[in-house]
Design a protein around this motif. Sequence first.
Motif, mmCIF file in Angstrom:
data_model
loop_
_atom_site.group_PDB
_atom_site.id
_atom_site.type_symbol
_atom_site.label_atom_id
_atom_site.label_comp_id
_atom_site.label_asym_id
_atom_site.label_seq_id
_atom_site.Cartn_x
_atom_site.Cartn_y
_atom_site.Cartn_z
ATOM 1 N N VAL A 46 0.837 -1.200 0.000
ATOM 2 C CA VAL A 46 0.000 0.000 0.000
ATOM 3 C C VAL A 46 0.870 1.246 0.000
ATOM 4 C CG1 VAL A 46 -1.679 1.320 1.353
ATOM 5 C CG2 VAL A 46 -1.971 -1.141 1.064
ATOM 6 N N SER A 47 1.934 1.212 0.770
ATOM 7 C CA SER A 47 2.849 2.347 0.826
ATOM 8 C C SER A 47 3.466 2.627 -0.544
ATOM 9 C CB SER A 47 3.943 2.072 1.853
ATOM 10 O OG SER A 47 4.887 3.091 1.847
ATOM 11 N N GLU A 48 3.900 1.581 -1.232
ATOM 12 C CA GLU A 48 4.478 1.753 -2.566
ATOM 13 C C GLU A 48 3.459 2.354 -3.528
ATOM 14 O OE1 GLU A 48 6.228 -1.896 -3.950
ATOM 15 O OE2 GLU A 48 7.479 -2.063 -2.164
ATOM 16 N N LEU A 49 2.231 1.878 -3.461
ATOM 17 C CA LEU A 49 1.182 2.412 -4.337
ATOM 18 C C LEU A 49 0.925 3.888 -4.027
ATOM 19 C CD1 LEU A 49 -1.063 2.166 -6.434
ATOM 20 C CD2 LEU A 49 -2.546 1.337 -4.615
ATOM 21 N N MET A 50 0.848 4.222 -2.751
ATOM 22 C CA MET A 50 0.611 5.618 -2.368
ATOM 23 C C MET A 50 1.750 6.514 -2.850
ATOM 24 S SD MET A 50 -0.991 5.024 1.424
ATOM 25 C CE MET A 50 -1.056 6.744 1.830
ATOM 26 N N GLU A 51 2.976 6.048 -2.723
ATOM 27 C CA GLU A 51 4.114 6.838 -3.185
ATOM 28 C C GLU A 51 4.055 7.059 -4.689
ATOM 29 O OE1 GLU A 51 7.770 5.138 -1.767
ATOM 30 O OE2 GLU A 51 7.182 5.382 0.322
ATOM 31 N N ARG A 52 3.659 6.042 -5.431
ATOM 32 C CA ARG A 52 3.524 6.187 -6.886
ATOM 33 C C ARG A 52 2.434 7.198 -7.230
ATOM 34 N NH1 ARG A 52 4.041 0.016 -9.211
ATOM 35 N NH2 ARG A 52 6.114 -0.362 -8.389
ATOM 36 N N LEU A 53 1.326 7.139 -6.502
ATOM 37 C CA LEU A 53 0.240 8.086 -6.753
ATOM 38 C C LEU A 53 0.671 9.512 -6.472
ATOM 39 C CD1 LEU A 53 -2.837 6.186 -5.270
ATOM 40 C CD2 LEU A 53 -2.445 6.769 -7.671
ATOM 41 N N LEU A 54 1.427 9.696 -5.406
ATOM 42 C CA LEU A 54 1.871 11.041 -5.046
ATOM 43 C C LEU A 54 2.892 11.587 -6.032
ATOM 44 C CD1 LEU A 54 2.107 10.619 -1.188
ATOM 45 C CD2 LEU A 54 0.447 11.991 -2.466
ATOM 46 N N GLN A 55 3.653 10.725 -6.666
ATOM 47 C CA GLN A 55 4.652 11.155 -7.641
ATOM 48 C C GLN A 55 4.040 11.448 -8.999
ATOM 49 O OE1 GLN A 55 7.601 8.062 -7.597
ATOM 50 N NE2 GLN A 55 8.333 8.613 -5.571
ATOM 51 N N ALA A 56 2.907 10.856 -9.284
ATOM 52 C CA ALA A 56 2.274 11.035 -10.591
ATOM 53 C C ALA A 56 1.586 12.395 -10.659
ATOM 54 C CB ALA A 56 1.250 9.922 -10.831
ATOM 55 N N SER A 57 1.601 12.972 -11.831
ATOM 56 C CA SER A 57 0.883 14.237 -12.017
ATOM 57 C C SER A 57 -0.617 13.934 -12.064
ATOM 58 C CB SER A 57 1.325 14.907 -13.316
ATOM 59 O OG SER A 57 0.864 14.170 -14.424
#
Length: 79
Positions: A23-34
């Motif tokens: 979940v943490s990895e997914l959240m980090e990816r979402l936060l990095q995406a425009s």
Amino acid sequence: MAISKERFNKLLERLSDKDLELVSELMERLLQASPTQRVIPLDDEPTTQDDVNAINDAHEAYLKNELINLKDVEHELRN
């Protein structure tokens, strides 16, 4: 569906450490995406017979408990 931070935190508390990592990895990816990368466009193509056949095949696999192993999904997400 809107979710409150309180509800989200309650869900997080129920996850195992291994699940928290995913979940943490997914959240980090979402936060990095425009914001434009996070929007999934509406699929406006008509449903074909091949689509219907694939849906029916997937439903049959579900009924027969022939599902994708979570370990395989986790491996795919990590690589």
